[in-house]
Each structure stands twice: as structure tokens, then as C-alpha cells.
Design a protein around this motif. Structure first.
Motif, PDB file in Angstrom:
ATOM      1  N   GLN A   1       0.825  -1.200   0.000  1.00 59.09           N
ATOM      2  CA  GLN A   1       0.000   0.000   0.000  1.00 59.09           C
ATOM      3  C   GLN A   1       0.867   1.262   0.000  1.00 59.09           C
ATOM      4  O   GLN A   1       0.608   2.211  -0.736  1.00 59.09           O
ATOM      5  CB  GLN A   1      -0.921  -0.010   1.229  1.00 59.09           C
ATOM      6  N   LEU A   2       1.923   1.259   0.822  1.00 66.17           N
ATOM      7  CA  LEU A   2       2.811   2.422   0.879  1.00 66.17           C
ATOM      8  C   LEU A   2       3.506   2.681  -0.454  1.00 66.17           C
ATOM      9  O   LEU A   2       3.586   3.829  -0.904  1.00 66.17           O
ATOM     10  CB  LEU A   2       3.845   2.253   1.995  1.00 66.17           C
ATOM     11  N   TRP A   3       4.005   1.625  -1.096  1.00 66.28           N
ATOM     12  CA  TRP A   3       4.672   1.829  -2.391  1.00 66.28           C
ATOM     13  C   TRP A   3       3.678   2.281  -3.451  1.00 66.28           C
ATOM     14  O   TRP A   3       3.977   3.145  -4.275  1.00 66.28           O
ATOM     15  CB  TRP A   3       5.417   0.579  -2.846  1.00 66.28           C
ATOM     16  N   TYR A   4       2.481   1.690  -3.465  1.00 65.07           N
ATOM     17  CA  TYR A   4       1.481   2.085  -4.463  1.00 65.07           C
ATOM     18  C   TYR A   4       1.133   3.569  -4.306  1.00 65.07           C
ATOM     19  O   TYR A   4       1.137   4.330  -5.288  1.00 65.07           O
ATOM     20  CB  TYR A   4       0.215   1.225  -4.357  1.00 65.07           C
TER      21      TYR A   4
ATOM     22  N   GLY B   1      -5.673  -0.698  -3.998  1.00 62.48           N
ATOM     23  CA  GLY B   1      -5.312   0.652  -4.423  1.00 62.48           C
ATOM     24  C   GLY B   1      -5.682   0.906  -5.870  1.00 62.48           C
ATOM     25  O   GLY B   1      -6.229   1.961  -6.212  1.00 62.48           O
ATOM     26  N   TRP B   2      -5.394  -0.059  -6.721  1.00 63.16           N
ATOM     27  CA  TRP B   2      -5.698   0.074  -8.146  1.00 63.16           C
ATOM     28  C   TRP B   2      -7.202   0.176  -8.371  1.00 63.16           C
ATOM     29  O   TRP B   2      -7.664   0.992  -9.170  1.00 63.16           O
ATOM     30  CB  TRP B   2      -5.110  -1.116  -8.895  1.00 63.16           C
TER      31      TRP B   2
ATOM     32  N   SER C   1     -13.609   3.656  -8.354  1.00 65.40           N
ATOM     33  CA  SER C   1     -14.678   4.158  -7.499  1.00 65.40           C
ATOM     34  C   SER C   1     -14.601   5.675  -7.376  1.00 65.40           C
ATOM     35  O   SER C   1     -15.618   6.349  -7.298  1.00 65.40           O
ATOM     36  CB  SER C   1     -14.636   3.500  -6.108  1.00 65.40           C
ATOM     37  N   GLY C   2     -13.410   6.236  -7.396  1.00 63.80           N
ATOM     38  CA  GLY C   2     -13.236   7.688  -7.346  1.00 63.80           C
ATOM     39  C   GLY C   2     -13.780   8.368  -8.594  1.00 63.80           C
ATOM     40  O   GLY C   2     -14.365   9.433  -8.526  1.00 63.80           O
TER      41      GLY C   2
ATOM     42  N   PRO D   1      -1.916   4.423 -12.579  1.00 64.63           N
ATOM     43  CA  PRO D   1      -2.292   3.301 -11.711  1.00 64.63           C
ATOM     44  C   PRO D   1      -1.678   1.968 -12.158  1.00 64.63           C
ATOM     45  O   PRO D   1      -1.219   1.189 -11.321  1.00 64.63           O
ATOM     46  CB  PRO D   1      -3.819   3.264 -11.806  1.00 64.63           C
ATOM     47  N   ASN D   2      -1.638   1.724 -13.459  1.00 64.00           N
ATOM     48  CA  ASN D   2      -1.067   0.465 -13.947  1.00 64.00           C
ATOM     49  C   ASN D   2       0.434   0.389 -13.672  1.00 64.00           C
ATOM     50  O   ASN D   2       0.933  -0.625 -13.188  1.00 64.00           O
ATOM     51  CB  ASN D   2      -1.343   0.283 -15.433  1.00 64.00           C
TER      52      ASN D   2
END
Length: 149
Positions: A75-78, A137-138, A143-144, A88-89
Motif C-alpha cells: 500500500q505504501l509503495w502504491y 489501491g488500483w 470508485s473515485g 495506476p497500472n
């Protein structure tokens, strides 16, 4: 470049340091830590009438520890890569490769720590934790967009 972009990499690097410190614990110390967590959970479970096999449950706690620690790293790296402007990809792929690479390094490091072992199964669990976090995360990008529309 603003401060957030410039310093975004600090949190995942610090978290990798935390992982390194946990991995550098000798086998007995590491088992004691996870054993303490196991005892707390077993005591709670018994208090509500659930009996669990201590040895089997201790193994589950250790596996979940790997999963959760690398979930946080993924999660932190993403997030860091997204803040730094990666799509995102690309953020997903790079974050996963960083996490898997670090999982291999972590296991190799443990090979040299007394009472610890280098296990491919741990790399798989680490990768699963990081992968789930990165996928979440992706997926949040979609949803946003829907809410903004």
C-alpha cells in the motif's frame, strides 16, 4: 516538485527498515514475539468460549504477520508511486516488483540470522499481502471516477 512528491518515498523505505529489524531477530526472539501475540488472541478466544489449537494457531499468526506487514508495504509503495505521478497500472507493477524483490531480500537476509530460515513460502505470502493491497489501491481509482461523474 512539491514536498509530498519529493518526500513520498520516505514512508515505504522506513517500513522496509521496520521489516528488516523484525527479520533480524534471532529465531527464539521472533518466536517469542509471535507467541505473545498468539497467547493474547488465545486468551481472548477462550474468554468468549472458543478453543483453538495453540500450535496450529501460532503458525496462522506467523503467516498473517507476513501478509499484513507486506500488505502495508504494498500500500505504501502504491500510494508513493501514485503521488509521484505514475499511472495506476505502472504504479501497480512497480510497487509489486519492489515488494517481491524486498520479500526475496528479506528471506535471504533471514538465512544468515541464527535460528531463522529462508523460505519460499514466506515470499509467496509476502507477495500475496502486497498484491492484495496494490489491487485494492488500483481498484479505488475506479470508485473515485464514478463518484466524480
Amino acid at each position: 516538485m512539491d514536498k509530498a512528491k519529493r518526500h513520498a518515498w520516505i514512508l515505504p523505505i522506513l517500513w522496509m527498515g521496520v521489516i528488516f529489524i523484525f527479520s533480524h531477530q534471532a529465531g527464539e526472539e521472533s518466536a517469542g514475539l509471535s507467541g505473545g501475540v498468539t497467547q493474547v488472541i488465545l486468551t481472548f478466544a477462550e474468554g468468549i468460549g472458543i478453543r483453538l489449537d495453540e500450535v496450529r494457531f501460532h503458525g496462522i499468526v506467523r503467516v498473517m504477520g507476513h501478509f499484513i506487514i507486506f500488505f502495508v508495504l504494498g500500500q505504501l509503495w502504491y500510494i508513493t508511486l501514485r503521488i509521484r505521478g505514475k499511472s495506476p497500472n505502472h504504479a501497480s507493477i512497480i510497487a509489486f516488483l519492489l515488494c517481491i524483490g524486498y520479500a526475496f531480500f528479506d528471506e535471504l537476509h533471514q538465512y544468515f540470522v541464527p535460528g531463522r530460515a529462508c523460505e519460499l513460502s514466506d515470499v509467496l505470502v509476502d507477495g500475496a499481502g502486497a498484491g492484495v493491497a496494490i489491487i485494492i489501491g488500483w481498484l479505488t481509482q475506479f470508485s473515485g471516477r464514478e463518484k466524480a461523474a
